[in-house]
Design a protein around this motif. Structure first.
Motif, mmCIF file in Angstrom:
data_model
loop_
_atom_site.group_PDB
_atom_site.id
_atom_site.type_symbol
_atom_site.label_atom_id
_atom_site.label_comp_id
_atom_site.label_asym_id
_atom_site.label_seq_id
_atom_site.Cartn_x
_atom_site.Cartn_y
_atom_site.Cartn_z
ATOM 1 N N UNK A 47 0.797 -1.310 -0.064
ATOM 2 C CA UNK A 47 -0.213 0.087 0.049
ATOM 3 C C UNK A 47 0.859 1.302 -0.046
ATOM 4 N N UNK A 48 2.048 1.129 0.514
ATOM 5 C CA UNK A 48 3.004 2.552 0.367
ATOM 6 C C UNK A 48 3.321 2.758 1.978
ATOM 7 N N UNK A 49 3.029 1.861 2.941
ATOM 8 C CA UNK A 49 3.173 2.015 4.411
ATOM 9 C C UNK A 49 4.657 2.278 4.542
ATOM 10 N N UNK A 50 5.579 1.178 4.156
ATOM 11 C CA UNK A 50 7.025 1.079 4.538
ATOM 12 C C UNK A 50 7.574 2.074 3.893
ATOM 13 N N UNK A 51 7.274 2.356 2.581
ATOM 14 C CA UNK A 51 7.842 3.823 1.854
ATOM 15 C C UNK A 51 7.598 4.938 2.632
ATOM 16 N N UNK A 52 6.587 5.118 3.096
ATOM 17 C CA UNK A 52 6.299 6.111 3.956
ATOM 18 C C UNK A 52 7.070 6.197 5.335
ATOM 19 N N UNK A 72 -7.001 -2.116 15.782
ATOM 20 C CA UNK A 72 -8.352 -1.893 16.645
ATOM 21 C C UNK A 72 -8.108 -2.228 18.207
ATOM 22 N N UNK A 73 -7.312 -3.370 18.309
ATOM 23 C CA UNK A 73 -6.961 -3.640 19.764
ATOM 24 C C UNK A 73 -6.019 -2.747 20.478
ATOM 25 N N UNK A 74 -5.089 -2.261 19.940
ATOM 26 C CA UNK A 74 -3.970 -1.407 20.345
ATOM 27 C C UNK A 74 -4.156 0.019 20.026
ATOM 28 N N UNK A 75 -4.320 0.505 18.984
ATOM 29 C CA UNK A 75 -4.332 2.064 18.518
ATOM 30 C C UNK A 75 -5.233 2.643 19.071
ATOM 31 N N UNK A 76 -5.184 4.116 19.022
ATOM 32 C CA UNK A 76 -6.441 5.051 19.403
ATOM 33 C C UNK A 76 -6.538 6.143 18.220
ATOM 34 N N UNK A 77 -5.621 6.210 17.374
ATOM 35 C CA UNK A 77 -5.771 7.036 16.120
ATOM 36 C C UNK A 77 -5.220 6.252 14.993
ATOM 37 N N UNK A 78 -5.759 6.384 13.958
ATOM 38 C CA UNK A 78 -5.532 5.686 12.661
ATOM 39 C C UNK A 78 -5.642 6.113 11.477
ATOM 40 N N UNK A 79 -4.718 5.603 10.683
ATOM 41 C CA UNK A 79 -4.982 6.221 9.096
ATOM 42 C C UNK A 79 -4.949 4.981 8.254
ATOM 43 N N UNK A 80 -5.807 5.017 7.148
ATOM 44 C CA UNK A 80 -5.817 3.779 6.369
ATOM 45 C C UNK A 80 -5.303 4.496 4.869
ATOM 46 N N UNK A 81 -4.425 3.433 4.409
ATOM 47 C CA UNK A 81 -3.455 3.675 3.106
ATOM 48 C C UNK A 81 -3.711 2.873 2.329
ATOM 49 N N UNK A 82 -3.813 3.056 0.870
ATOM 50 C CA UNK A 82 -4.087 1.904 -0.086
ATOM 51 C C UNK A 82 -3.706 2.736 -1.400
ATOM 52 N N UNK A 83 -2.874 1.866 -2.117
ATOM 53 C CA UNK A 83 -2.578 2.477 -3.254
ATOM 54 C C UNK A 83 -1.648 3.760 -3.190
ATOM 55 N N UNK A 84 -0.960 3.854 -1.975
ATOM 56 C CA UNK A 84 -0.094 5.134 -1.822
ATOM 57 C C UNK A 84 -1.209 6.436 -1.325
ATOM 58 N N UNK A 85 -2.408 6.027 -1.296
ATOM 59 C CA UNK A 85 -3.294 7.201 -0.936
ATOM 60 C C UNK A 85 -3.761 7.146 0.479
#
Length: 237
Positions: free
Chosen positions: A42-47, A193-206
């Motif tokens: 998705x681009x997570x590691x690149x970010x 869902x079990x650990x985080x209190x904020x989140x972002x969803x990234x897919x296709x670099x977006x």
């Protein structure tokens, strides 16, 4: 109002003509556990590699503690990206000693981080004989050596058994109380869902979604919706 320890503005990373990260603007609140969700590729590691200085952005800006990111900010950032950087022929203590020498840190920091990750009783056992969970914890110990304000963990539960996953969850949950903000990258919805209190969803670099984790919402439904929308957006690029 909670300050953001990390922000990005219109961040783009291209490899040739391909955009691995596209116009990414995120906000990571200080003292939070921020779950960065996305499918593989998705681009997570690149970010995360851009945040840790391993890759240079093609354009856009990274802000750390309110100022433009600079290399000396790495002294306040700890990271475990991909496989832990271990020497299999060395003990846990010896692995950490190598990194204290590289980072010019006091040797007494080694016992402190071994205690945090519960690896004080490994003695003369070589890292090559550690379980996967122990290796991950040692990798996190290395990331903790410089007492970071921001800790980045990229898919830290990959390959772990259920016991190892639970132990790692408890460890990660303890970090904000120690003054750390955590970015937890994962493709596992239940993990975030079990650990985080904020989140972002990234897919296709977006980045398709950013907000607080709401346990009442169907995260799987939201995730699949964002992934589908970003795939359509990507096809139009």
């Amino acid at each position: 109002m909670v300050a953001n320890i990390l922000e990005t503005s219109h961040l783009i990373k291209k490899f040739g003509k391909e955009e691995a990260v596209s116009d990414l603007s995120i906000k990571v609140p200080e003292g939070s556990i921020y779950g960065l969700l996305g499918p593989n590729g998705a681009g997570k590691s690149t970010f995360l590699k851009m945040v840790t200085g391993l890759l240079r952005p093609s354009s856009g800006e990274i802000l750390f503690e309110g100022h433009s990111w600079r290399r000396k900010d790495l002294s306040k950032i700890g990271a475990l990206i991909e496989a832990p950087p271990l020497y299999d022929n060395l003990t846990a203590y010896e692995n950490l000693k190598v990194h204290t020498l590289l980072l010019h840190l006091p040797e007494d920091r080694i016992q402190e981080v071994l205690k945090v990750v519960d690896l004080t009783n490994t003695g003369k056992k070589k890292a090559g004989h550690f379980s996967m969970g122990m290796k991950q914890r040692l990798g996190i110990a290395i990331a903790l050596l410089n007492s970071p304000k921001l800790l980045i963990l990229d898919e830290p539960t990959n390959g772990l058994d259920p016991v190892g996953i639970q132990e790692l969850r408890e460890l990660i949950r303890s970090f904000p109380d120690k003054g750390m903000t955590v970015i937890l990258s994962s493709h596992m919805l239940s993990e975030v869902q079990q650990i985080a209190d904020h989140m972002g969803i990234i897919s296709n670099g977006i980045l398709g979604y950013e907000g607080t984790v709401d346990h009442r919402k169907n995260l799987e439904e939201l995730f699949l919706q964002i992934v589908k929308e970003n795939q359509i957006s990507g096809e139009g690029k």
